[in-house]
Design an enzyme around this catalytic site. Structure first.
Site, mmCIF file in Angstrom:
data_model
loop_
_atom_site.group_PDB
_atom_site.id
_atom_site.type_symbol
_atom_site.label_atom_id
_atom_site.label_comp_id
_atom_site.label_asym_id
_atom_site.label_seq_id
_atom_site.Cartn_x
_atom_site.Cartn_y
_atom_site.Cartn_z
ATOM 1 N N HIS A 197 -7.485 -85.427 32.843
ATOM 2 C CA HIS A 197 -7.757 -86.836 32.568
ATOM 3 C C HIS A 197 -8.016 -87.041 31.073
ATOM 4 O O HIS A 197 -7.420 -87.918 30.445
ATOM 5 C CB HIS A 197 -8.978 -87.265 33.395
ATOM 6 C CG HIS A 197 -9.481 -88.634 33.107
ATOM 7 N ND1 HIS A 197 -9.253 -89.677 33.960
ATOM 8 C CD2 HIS A 197 -10.221 -89.133 32.088
ATOM 9 C CE1 HIS A 197 -9.823 -90.764 33.462
ATOM 10 N NE2 HIS A 197 -10.424 -90.452 32.317
ATOM 11 N N GLU A 198 -8.871 -86.194 30.503
ATOM 12 C CA GLU A 198 -9.188 -86.292 29.070
ATOM 13 C C GLU A 198 -7.967 -85.954 28.216
ATOM 14 O O GLU A 198 -7.748 -86.560 27.169
ATOM 15 C CB GLU A 198 -10.357 -85.376 28.712
ATOM 16 C CG GLU A 198 -11.664 -85.775 29.353
ATOM 17 C CD GLU A 198 -12.079 -87.202 29.054
ATOM 18 O OE1 GLU A 198 -11.821 -87.697 27.929
ATOM 19 O OE2 GLU A 198 -12.664 -87.836 29.948
ATOM 20 N N HIS A 224 -5.815 -88.976 27.759
ATOM 21 C CA HIS A 224 -6.255 -89.819 26.642
ATOM 22 C C HIS A 224 -5.778 -89.241 25.312
ATOM 23 O O HIS A 224 -5.273 -89.964 24.444
ATOM 24 C CB HIS A 224 -7.790 -89.918 26.594
ATOM 25 C CG HIS A 224 -8.400 -90.668 27.722
ATOM 26 N ND1 HIS A 224 -8.103 -91.979 28.022
ATOM 27 C CD2 HIS A 224 -9.354 -90.294 28.619
ATOM 28 C CE1 HIS A 224 -8.833 -92.367 29.054
ATOM 29 N NE2 HIS A 224 -9.594 -91.363 29.437
#
Length: 165
Positions: A67-68, A71
């Site tokens: 998820h990170e 980004h």
């Protein structure tokens, strides 16, 4: 810039990755709780069930890392450097090197992480519906956990990102 300290475990796509040592305890606690779910749902007390629970706990934090990384990759697309990704007790954080130039960039970067989480939720849901059906096994309990975790992280992040708007 705020940086968390921890154990630097390497680089992925040129981005330093830092782990908080307490994350190991959290993975262990989550594995223990998941093992309890496996026993409750299936009655399976085997060593293999313990290994499934531990693997799922590790995969859960790999999903948070993905998820990170979503980004960070989207930020890189817009020319914004990610200083490091830190995994800690409350999840993860991608430390950006600068501010976004336009609101549309910020929206795209903020949406990349939840998009990864929602994709992973769908990916873990597929075998539940097409392979296992209604069978309650250690594998289905783990897949169900990963699916719901990613779904909740994805939806929560969409809502949190939308609050300032």
């Amino acid at each position: 810039m705020l940086r968390f300290h921890g154990i630097r475990v390497g680089r992925i796509l040129g981005i330093p990755v830092v782990l908080d040592p307490f994350l190991v305890m959290l993975v262990g606690l989550y594995a223990w709780l998941l093992r309890s779910d496996i026993v409750t749902e299936t009655g399976d007390y085997s060593v293999l069930a313990i290994l499934y629970a531990l693997g799922t706990a590790v995969l859960t934090f790999v999903c948070v890392f993905a998820h990170e990384l979503g980004h960070a990759v989207m930020a890189r697309f817009y020319g914004i450097k990610t200083m490091q990704i830190t995994m800690f007790l409350l999840g993860g954080i991608a430390h950006m090197g600068s501010e976004m130039k336009r609101p549309s960039q910020e929206l795209m970067i903020a949406g990349a992480g939840p998009a990864v989480s929602l994709f992973l939720a769908g990916l873990f849901a597929l075998p539940l519906y097409f392979v296992y059906g209604d069978q309650a096994t250690a594998v289905t309990v783990c897949l169900h956990s990963l699916c719901w975790f990613n779904l909740m992280i994805g939806l929560f992040n969409v809502l949190v990102a939308g609050l300032p708007l």
